[in-house]
Design a protein around this motif. Structure first.
Motif, PDB file in Angstrom:
ATOM      1  N   ARG A  11       0.819  -1.205   0.000  1.00 23.46           N
ATOM      2  CA  ARG A  11       0.000   0.000   0.000  1.00 23.46           C
ATOM      3  C   ARG A  11       0.851   1.251   0.000  1.00 23.46           C
ATOM      4  O   ARG A  11       1.872   1.315   0.667  1.00 23.46           O
ATOM      5  N   LYS A  13       0.746   5.354   0.786  1.00 24.92           N
ATOM      6  CA  LYS A  13       0.006   6.334   1.562  1.00 24.92           C
ATOM      7  C   LYS A  13       0.691   7.683   1.436  1.00 24.92           C
ATOM      8  O   LYS A  13       1.915   7.773   1.524  1.00 24.92           O
ATOM      9  N   ARG A  15       1.675  10.978   3.017  1.00 22.16           N
ATOM     10  CA  ARG A  15       1.832  11.501   4.370  1.00 22.16           C
ATOM     11  C   ARG A  15       1.534  12.988   4.426  1.00 22.16           C
ATOM     12  O   ARG A  15       0.862  13.447   5.330  1.00 22.16           O
TER      13      ARG A  15
END
Length: 68
Positions: A11, A13, A15
């Motif tokens: 995954r 992501k 930030r």
């Protein structure tokens, strides 16, 4: 001897991100520079993380350029 390895998922992501001058080459919308984090999980347990920067489209989510 047989060994089975199953990669459950990987995954990405975001930030944090901030706008950057320019536009996406695919859809023509705005772009932003983002601090990304990739987590690789094996049997739902995170085993590896990698942080990197990328220029992404704010509309379609395409990664236009990555800095690893």
């Amino acid at each position: 001897m047989v060994c089975f390895c199953f990669l459950v998922d990987q995954r990405r992501k975001i930030r944090r991100s901030k706008p950057v001058a320019g536009s996406c080459s695919r859809c023509g919308r705005g772009a932003s520079v983002a601090d990304m984090r990739t987590a690789t999980r094996f049997c739902y347990i995170p085993v590896y993380w990698k942080s990197w920067k990328a220029i992404i489209c704010t509309f379609c989510g395409a990664i236009l350029k990555s800095y690893r």
